[in-house]
Design an enzyme around this catalytic site. Structure first.
Site, PDB file in Angstrom:
ATOM      1  CG  ASP A 175      -3.050   4.045   4.335  1.00 43.75           C
ATOM      2  OD1 ASP A 175      -4.023   3.872   5.085  1.00 43.75           O
ATOM      3  OD2 ASP A 175      -2.860   3.367   3.304  1.00 43.75           O
ATOM      4  CE  LYS A 215      -7.706  -2.194   4.951  1.00 43.63           C
ATOM      5  NZ  LYS A 215      -8.200  -3.305   4.143  1.00 43.63           N
ATOM      6  CD1 TRP A 254      -1.974  -2.272   1.893  1.00 45.15           C
ATOM      7  CD2 TRP A 254      -2.922  -1.403   0.056  1.00 45.15           C
ATOM      8  NE1 TRP A 254      -2.940  -3.143   1.459  1.00 45.15           N
ATOM      9  CE2 TRP A 254      -3.535  -2.644   0.341  1.00 45.15           C
ATOM     10  CE3 TRP A 254      -3.346  -0.687  -1.055  1.00 45.15           C
ATOM     11  CZ2 TRP A 254      -4.556  -3.173  -0.451  1.00 45.15           C
ATOM     12  CZ3 TRP A 254      -4.361  -1.211  -1.841  1.00 45.15           C
ATOM     13  CH2 TRP A 254      -4.954  -2.439  -1.535  1.00 45.15           C
TER      14      TRP A 254
HETATM   15  C1  LIG Z   1      -3.145   0.093   4.508  1.00 46.33           C
HETATM   16  C2  LIG Z   1      -4.087   0.145   3.357  1.00 46.33           C
HETATM   17  N1  LIG Z   1      -4.135   1.258   2.601  1.00 46.33           N
HETATM   18  C3  LIG Z   1      -4.971   1.375   1.560  1.00 46.33           C
HETATM   19  C4  LIG Z   1      -5.810   0.338   1.207  1.00 46.33           C
HETATM   20  C5  LIG Z   1      -6.714   0.511   0.034  1.00 46.33           C
HETATM   21  O1  LIG Z   1      -7.969   0.836   0.512  1.00 46.33           O
HETATM   22  P1  LIG Z   1      -9.221   1.075  -0.447  1.00 46.33           P
HETATM   23  O2  LIG Z   1      -9.662  -0.269  -0.913  1.00 46.33           O
HETATM   24  O3  LIG Z   1     -10.202   1.751   0.470  1.00 46.33           O
HETATM   25  O4  LIG Z   1      -8.794   1.954  -1.557  1.00 46.33           O
HETATM   26  C6  LIG Z   1      -5.818  -0.829   1.968  1.00 46.33           C
HETATM   27  C7  LIG Z   1      -6.756  -1.898   1.618  1.00 46.33           C
HETATM   28  O5  LIG Z   1      -6.711  -3.023   2.024  1.00 46.33           O
HETATM   29  C8  LIG Z   1      -4.919  -0.937   3.052  1.00 46.33           C
HETATM   30  O6  LIG Z   1      -4.864  -2.046   3.785  1.00 46.33           O
END
Ligand SMILES: Cc1ncc(COP(=O)(O)O)c(C=O)c1O
Length: 265
Positions: free
Chosen positions: A171, A195, A101
């Protein structure tokens, strides 16, 4: 009724109490004669829902008054673009790449300016958090970016990086509200809620007010990705994900009742 033990990273389990409350209110939310899914986002009932949700989140995290709380759409992934678009005034940002991510965010930022990988743990399949005590932070970096909990690898920062005075952007999608947090250490905290907090479709961004630019740093940033658009409209520039915000609000109340973030930790 059969409820499974759900250990999915996300969309993930929600408190049963919250689901039951929402079920009870499905056809008639507090005498309005309609579901929250059916009501105007400009109605008095929804105004109360979003304002209460924001206040409960402020109470839980101890968010200071000089931070805006935005309820956004587009998933956490959309903020991978919104962060550089709003913040890259000097066109430079430093990324600590500790998982897929963070890597995606780093790759996205490269489209908008000079994103510099100042540390990475990719050499060992992202199995550790690098030493971030003395990184080669760029003098003109607009921010230092981390993914605080690496959902796929299960690694988490025990100590925040030394950003050498630069703004920290995090994030927190998979560690949101899981422990007490000192918001003042961050310029921006954001996460998709699916989550730890609510249904997919809501992203919460907590942004220090002075970092919300009058005009985004990147020219031709779409109106919807300019944080100022949503900040000025208290997250109601367009139709927000009303039902998701309503469920998040219920989870905030549940967390408070359980003893808050100390108890969650
Ligand atoms: C740490 C992290 N950032 C970003 C995301 C992406 O999230 P989204 O599906 O809301 O774009 C995830 C998804 O699992 C994640 O675990």
């Amino acid at each position: 009724m059969h409820r499974v033990y759900n250990f999915s990273a996300g969309p993930a389990v929600l408190p049963e109490e919250v689901l039951r409350e929402a079920a009870d209110e499905m056809l008639d939310y507090q005498g309005t004669g309609m579901s929250v899914m059916e009501m105007s986002h400009r109605s008095a009932a929804f105004d109360e829902i979003i304002k209460t949700a924001e206040q409960d989140l402020r109470d839980l995290m101890g968010i200071p008054d000089n931070y805006k709380v935005l309820f956004l759409q587009g998933g956490a992934s959309q903020q991978f673009a919104a962060v550089p678009m709003n913040l890259m005034k000097n066109g430079v940002a430093d990324y600590i790449v500790t998982g897929q991510w963070a890597k995606k965010a780093y790759q996205e930022a490269q489209k908008y300016g000079k994103a510099v990988k100042v540390a990475s743990s990719e050499d060992e399949t992202f199995s550790y958090i690098p030493d971030c005590s003395d990184l080669p932070i760029d003098d003109d970096a607009d921010y230092v970016y981390i993914c605080e909990n690496n959902t796929i690898y299960g690694t988490k920062y025990k100590k925040l990086p030394n950003t050498k005075g630069k703004t920290l952007v995090a994030d927190v999608s998979s560690c949101f509200l899981s422990e007490p947090v000192d918001v003042t250490k961050y310029g921006v905290i954001y996460g998709g809620v699916q989550k730890n907090v609510g249904p997919a479709g809501v992203v919460i961004a907590i942004i220090r007010e002075d970092l919300i630019p009058e005009k985004p740093a990147v020219e031709n940033t779409p109106t919807m990705l300019a944080w100022k658009t949503q900040a000025d409209a208290d997250s109601l520039y367009n139709t927000p994900p009303c039902y998701g915000i309503y469920i998040c609000g219920k989870v905030f109340k549940w967390l408070k009742k359980m003893g808050g973030l100390e108890e969650m930790q």
